[in-house]
Design an enzyme around this catalytic site. Structure first.
Site, PDB file in Angstrom:
ATOM      1  N   ASP A 110       0.851  -1.190   0.000  1.00 57.08           N
ATOM      2  CA  ASP A 110       0.000   0.000   0.000  1.00 57.08           C
ATOM      3  C   ASP A 110       0.890   1.244   0.000  1.00 57.08           C
ATOM      4  OD1 ASP A 110      -3.234   0.481   1.017  1.00 57.08           O
ATOM      5  OD2 ASP A 110      -1.843   2.190   0.979  1.00 57.08           O
ATOM      6  N   THR A 136     -15.480  -1.427 -10.212  1.00 61.38           N
ATOM      7  CA  THR A 136     -16.648  -0.723  -9.685  1.00 61.38           C
ATOM      8  C   THR A 136     -17.813  -0.699 -10.674  1.00 61.38           C
ATOM      9  OG1 THR A 136     -17.422   1.506  -9.111  1.00 61.38           O
ATOM     10  CG2 THR A 136     -15.476   1.396 -10.477  1.00 61.38           C
ATOM     11  N   ASP A 137     -19.021  -0.571 -10.138  1.00 55.29           N
ATOM     12  CA  ASP A 137     -20.210  -0.424 -10.993  1.00 55.29           C
ATOM     13  C   ASP A 137     -20.177   0.876 -11.798  1.00 55.29           C
ATOM     14  OD1 ASP A 137     -20.748   1.390  -8.912  1.00 55.29           O
ATOM     15  OD2 ASP A 137     -22.700   0.520  -8.391  1.00 55.29           O
ATOM     16  N   GLU A 138     -19.344   1.835 -11.358  1.00 58.22           N
ATOM     17  CA  GLU A 138     -19.340   3.138 -12.035  1.00 58.22           C
ATOM     18  C   GLU A 138     -18.851   3.040 -13.470  1.00 58.22           C
ATOM     19  OE1 GLU A 138     -18.139   6.643 -10.114  1.00 58.22           O
ATOM     20  OE2 GLU A 138     -18.658   5.909  -8.123  1.00 58.22           O
ATOM     21  N   TYR A 151     -12.507   9.496 -12.555  1.00 60.20           N
ATOM     22  CA  TYR A 151     -12.299   8.288 -11.739  1.00 60.20           C
ATOM     23  C   TYR A 151     -12.799   7.052 -12.477  1.00 60.20           C
ATOM     24  CZ  TYR A 151     -13.660   4.614  -8.444  1.00 60.20           C
ATOM     25  OH  TYR A 151     -13.857   3.399  -7.836  1.00 60.20           O
ATOM     26  N   LYS A 204     -10.784   3.800 -13.998  1.00 61.53           N
ATOM     27  CA  LYS A 204     -11.073   2.416 -13.588  1.00 61.53           C
ATOM     28  C   LYS A 204     -11.384   1.571 -14.833  1.00 61.53           C
ATOM     29  CE  LYS A 204     -11.464   0.720 -10.014  1.00 61.53           C
ATOM     30  NZ  LYS A 204     -10.454   0.087  -9.089  1.00 61.53           N
ATOM     31  N   PRO A 218     -20.301  17.937 -11.113  1.00 64.06           N
ATOM     32  CA  PRO A 218     -20.374  17.896 -12.584  1.00 64.06           C
ATOM     33  C   PRO A 218     -20.410  16.440 -13.081  1.00 64.06           C
ATOM     34  CG  PRO A 218     -18.542  19.275 -11.830  1.00 64.06           C
ATOM     35  CD  PRO A 218     -19.085  18.585 -10.619  1.00 64.06           C
TER      36      PRO A 218
HETATM   37  P1  NAD Z   1      -9.683   3.596  -0.306  1.00 67.68           P
HETATM   38  O1  NAD Z   1      -9.375   4.913  -0.915  1.00 67.68           O
HETATM   39  O2  NAD Z   1     -10.161   3.530   1.097  1.00 67.68           O
HETATM   40  O3  NAD Z   1      -8.408   2.632  -0.419  1.00 67.68           O
HETATM   41  C1  NAD Z   1      -7.512   2.662  -1.494  1.00 67.68           C
HETATM   42  C2  NAD Z   1      -6.156   2.171  -0.984  1.00 67.68           C
HETATM   43  O4  NAD Z   1      -5.249   2.087  -2.083  1.00 67.68           O
HETATM   44  C3  NAD Z   1      -5.498   3.105   0.042  1.00 67.68           C
HETATM   45  O5  NAD Z   1      -5.023   2.364   1.135  1.00 67.68           O
HETATM   46  C4  NAD Z   1      -4.353   3.752  -0.738  1.00 67.68           C
HETATM   47  O6  NAD Z   1      -3.269   4.123   0.087  1.00 67.68           O
HETATM   48  C5  NAD Z   1      -4.008   2.638  -1.694  1.00 67.68           C
HETATM   49  N1  NAD Z   1      -3.321   3.114  -2.925  1.00 67.68           N
HETATM   50  C6  NAD Z   1      -3.686   4.143  -3.722  1.00 67.68           C
HETATM   51  N2  NAD Z   1      -2.825   4.246  -4.751  1.00 67.68           N
HETATM   52  C7  NAD Z   1      -1.910   3.256  -4.610  1.00 67.68           C
HETATM   53  C8  NAD Z   1      -0.801   2.846  -5.358  1.00 67.68           C
HETATM   54  N3  NAD Z   1      -0.436   3.477  -6.482  1.00 67.68           N
HETATM   55  N4  NAD Z   1      -0.083   1.775  -4.930  1.00 67.68           N
HETATM   56  C9  NAD Z   1      -0.421   1.125  -3.787  1.00 67.68           C
HETATM   57  N5  NAD Z   1      -1.469   1.498  -3.022  1.00 67.68           N
HETATM   58  C10 NAD Z   1      -2.218   2.537  -3.428  1.00 67.68           C
HETATM   59  O7  NAD Z   1     -10.724   2.922  -1.289  1.00 67.68           O
HETATM   60  P2  NAD Z   1     -11.768   1.730  -1.137  1.00 67.68           P
HETATM   61  O8  NAD Z   1     -13.124   2.319  -1.039  1.00 67.68           O
HETATM   62  O9  NAD Z   1     -11.307   0.781  -0.118  1.00 67.68           O
HETATM   63  O10 NAD Z   1     -11.655   1.075  -2.587  1.00 67.68           O
HETATM   64  C11 NAD Z   1     -10.867  -0.094  -2.813  1.00 67.68           C
HETATM   65  C12 NAD Z   1     -11.130  -0.588  -4.223  1.00 67.68           C
HETATM   66  O11 NAD Z   1     -12.506  -0.926  -4.379  1.00 67.68           O
HETATM   67  C13 NAD Z   1     -10.822   0.437  -5.320  1.00 67.68           C
HETATM   68  O12 NAD Z   1     -10.230  -0.214  -6.408  1.00 67.68           O
HETATM   69  C14 NAD Z   1     -12.195   0.983  -5.697  1.00 67.68           C
HETATM   70  O13 NAD Z   1     -12.212   1.440  -7.033  1.00 67.68           O
HETATM   71  C15 NAD Z   1     -13.051  -0.247  -5.499  1.00 67.68           C
HETATM   72  N6  NAD Z   1     -14.469   0.011  -5.212  1.00 67.68           N
HETATM   73  C16 NAD Z   1     -14.827   0.843  -4.188  1.00 67.68           C
HETATM   74  C17 NAD Z   1     -16.192   1.019  -3.898  1.00 67.68           C
HETATM   75  C18 NAD Z   1     -16.656   1.925  -2.784  1.00 67.68           C
HETATM   76  O14 NAD Z   1     -17.857   2.199  -2.713  1.00 67.68           O
HETATM   77  N7  NAD Z   1     -15.802   2.383  -1.896  1.00 67.68           N
HETATM   78  C19 NAD Z   1     -17.153   0.377  -4.679  1.00 67.68           C
HETATM   79  C20 NAD Z   1     -16.731  -0.458  -5.717  1.00 67.68           C
HETATM   80  C21 NAD Z   1     -15.389  -0.636  -5.964  1.00 67.68           C
HETATM   81  O1  TDX Z   2     -20.878  15.508  -0.170  1.00 65.47           O
HETATM   82  C1  TDX Z   2     -21.473  14.667  -0.886  1.00 65.47           C
HETATM   83  N1  TDX Z   2     -22.771  14.903  -1.223  1.00 65.47           N
HETATM   84  C2  TDX Z   2     -23.503  14.063  -1.998  1.00 65.47           C
HETATM   85  O2  TDX Z   2     -24.676  14.339  -2.293  1.00 65.47           O
HETATM   86  C3  TDX Z   2     -20.858  13.457  -1.349  1.00 65.47           C
HETATM   87  C4  TDX Z   2     -19.435  13.139  -1.006  1.00 65.47           C
HETATM   88  C5  TDX Z   2     -21.614  12.619  -2.136  1.00 65.47           C
HETATM   89  N2  TDX Z   2     -22.883  12.907  -2.464  1.00 65.47           N
HETATM   90  C6  TDX Z   2     -23.631  11.988  -3.348  1.00 65.47           C
HETATM   91  C7  TDX Z   2     -22.933  11.687  -4.660  1.00 65.47           C
HETATM   92  C8  TDX Z   2     -23.405  10.293  -4.981  1.00 65.47           C
HETATM   93  O3  TDX Z   2     -24.662  10.347  -5.650  1.00 65.47           O
HETATM   94  O4  TDX Z   2     -23.719  10.729  -2.681  1.00 65.47           O
HETATM   95  C9  TDX Z   2     -23.602   9.647  -3.616  1.00 65.47           C
HETATM   96  C10 TDX Z   2     -22.420   8.782  -3.206  1.00 65.47           C
HETATM   97  O5  TDX Z   2     -21.253   9.565  -3.378  1.00 65.47           O
HETATM   98  P1  TDX Z   2     -19.776   8.972  -3.119  1.00 65.47           P
HETATM   99  O6  TDX Z   2     -19.690   8.449  -1.734  1.00 65.47           O
HETATM  100  O7  TDX Z   2     -18.787   9.994  -3.568  1.00 65.47           O
HETATM  101  O8  TDX Z   2     -19.782   7.688  -4.059  1.00 65.47           O
HETATM  102  P2  TDX Z   2     -19.952   7.507  -5.638  1.00 65.47           P
HETATM  103  O9  TDX Z   2     -19.594   8.713  -6.397  1.00 65.47           O
HETATM  104  O10 TDX Z   2     -21.300   6.899  -5.868  1.00 65.47           O
HETATM  105  O11 TDX Z   2     -18.770   6.419  -5.858  1.00 65.47           O
HETATM  106  C11 TDX Z   2     -18.596   5.343  -4.913  1.00 65.47           C
HETATM  107  O12 TDX Z   2     -19.082   4.133  -5.389  1.00 65.47           O
HETATM  108  C12 TDX Z   2     -18.363   3.456  -6.355  1.00 65.47           C
HETATM  109  C13 TDX Z   2     -17.149   5.210  -4.478  1.00 65.47           C
HETATM  110  O13 TDX Z   2     -16.657   6.461  -4.052  1.00 65.47           O
HETATM  111  C14 TDX Z   2     -16.309   4.662  -5.556  1.00 65.47           C
HETATM  112  O14 TDX Z   2     -14.968   4.434  -5.110  1.00 65.47           O
HETATM  113  C15 TDX Z   2     -16.882   3.378  -6.025  1.00 65.47           C
HETATM  114  O15 TDX Z   2     -16.201   2.925  -7.144  1.00 65.47           O
END
Ligand code: NAD
Ligand code: TDX
Length: 332
Positions: free
Chosen positions: A31, A115-117, A140, A144, A264
């Protein structure tokens, strides 16, 4: 198994590390410890290599003797990708390529967490299947998607043993408080404004971190090379509904909820068809209502985890992302 978990000090990666340790696997974490990576997320004694997945020498050193790699490492916040996108391209694309080169050279398995995005937003009623075309909306999700495209190309060209998971919006303990649920929970606990983007009618499909990790583990053990598996909670809610529930759970006043200028390119709705993963035996175990209550309680009881985060780099980000928006806020 001996597993390399990249991005294991982040939110979902650290849940995965704890799950696999409970199951008796040996874990090594690589990490970079970016702003969202946190040693405190890892159980004591886990072997942590601080390094970058986009650096081949860091990957080969950390992966030495491992049977598989699960890649969570990424820049993960949509709003940050709108402010500055460079790191997203490097980690999501170049980093994924370095991991693929490593598994090509060594023959070990790779699960790439996506991710679903990448499917973009969907009309009411529909759900994305793994065969849908990719239609990312933000820097983003485009980064991905670019990383994702490398995986089947390496499977086809070099016959690497790699699969992709695509998870929906994930929530739970230890999520960096820039994301919607931990941001709103911690702001509500501090009686700070909750900045809802636009009309707050955007829909997200919520998935508990434990359910997400269970899906990833199943794909690691039973998934086929070159295949994509959706991991979706099937628990769709409008943001405003989630925000109102967080206010109730924290006892905070409704007046904190405000509408601010929209993100945006904001996707209106995500939803996943999970038939393929369910056929392997997966089903989510956490209902969103229960999971949200437990998650808000975790933030209430773990200020020692998030208060130091909110006083550091986070404050500069918060200022850039929200100061002007909050100055233009209207009641939600
Ligand atoms: P997070 O930001 O909490 O964790 C990301 C981690 O990756 C951090 O520990 C960071 O230090 C590390 N990292 C970043 N760049 C790096 C690099 N170049 N080399 C090594 N380590 C690095 O994010 P998360 O929410 O835990 O997401 C983890 C994975 O799941 C991501 O790939 C994200 O796209 C995917 N994902 C997240 C969600 C969500 O809702 N959070 C949903 C679907 C998929
Ligand atoms: O301040 C806010 N106000 C607000 O209305 C923030 C931070 C978010 N939102 C809205 C935007 C989205 O519709 O809430 C929803 C969720 O926002 P995020 O937590 O930023 O998630 P999203 O953009 O949906 O993306 C997340 O899901 C897929 C994760 O951040 C990604 O890492 C993952 O891939």
């Amino acid at each position: 198994m001996k597993l390399l978990v990249t991005g294991g000090a982040g939110f979902i990666g650290s849940h995965f590390v704890k799950r696999m340790l409970r199951g008796g696997d040996e874990i090594v974490v690589l990490d970079k410890l970016t702003y969202s990576g946190n040693r405190a997320n890892l159980p004591p004694g886990v072997e942590l290599h601080v390094g970058d997945i986009a650096e081949p020498s860091h990957v080969s050193r950390a992966a030495h003797g491992c049977d598989a790699i699960v890649n969570f490492a990424a820049e993960t916040h949509v709003d940050r990708s709108i402010l500055a996108a460079e790191d997203f391209g490097r980690t999501e694309f170049r980093g994924t390529q370095v991991l693929l080169e490593h598994v090509r050279a060594t023959g070990i398995r790779l699960v790439h967490v996506s991710t679903d995005e990448v499917y973009g937003d969907l009309e009411a009623g529909g759900a994305a299947t793994e065969n849908d075309r990719l239609h990312p909306s933000s820097p983003y999700s485009a980064a991905k998607a670019a990383g994702d495209l490398l995986v089947p190309a390496y499977v086809r060209t070099f016959e690497v043993n790699a699969s992709i998971t695509r998870g929906s919006n994930t929530y739970g303990a230890n999520q960096y408080p820039e994301k919607f649920i931990p941001l709103f929970a911690t702001n509500a606990l501090d009686r700070e404004p909750l900045p809802l983007y636009g009309d707050g009618r955007q829909v997200r499909d919520w998935l508990h971190a434990d359910d997400h990790c269970a899906g990833i583990e199943l794909v690691l053990r039973k998934g086929a090379a070159g295949e994509v598996y959706n991991v979706g909670g099937g628990d769709e809610h409008e943001n405003i509904e989630v925000a109102e529930r967080i206010l109730e759970l924290t006892g905070a006043p409704r007046s904190l909820l405000c509408s601010v200028p929209d993100r945006p390119g904001h996707d209106r709705r995500y939803a996943l068809d999970t038939t393929k993963l369910r056929a392997l035996g997966w089903a989510p175990a956490h209902a969103f209502e229960d999971g949200l209550r437990e998650t808000v309680a975790w933030y209430r009881d773990n200020r020692a985890w998030w208060e130091p985060i909110k006083s550091g780099e986070y404050r500069d980000y918060y200022e850039r992302q929200y100061a002007e928006r909050l100055a233009n806020a209207t009641p939600a």
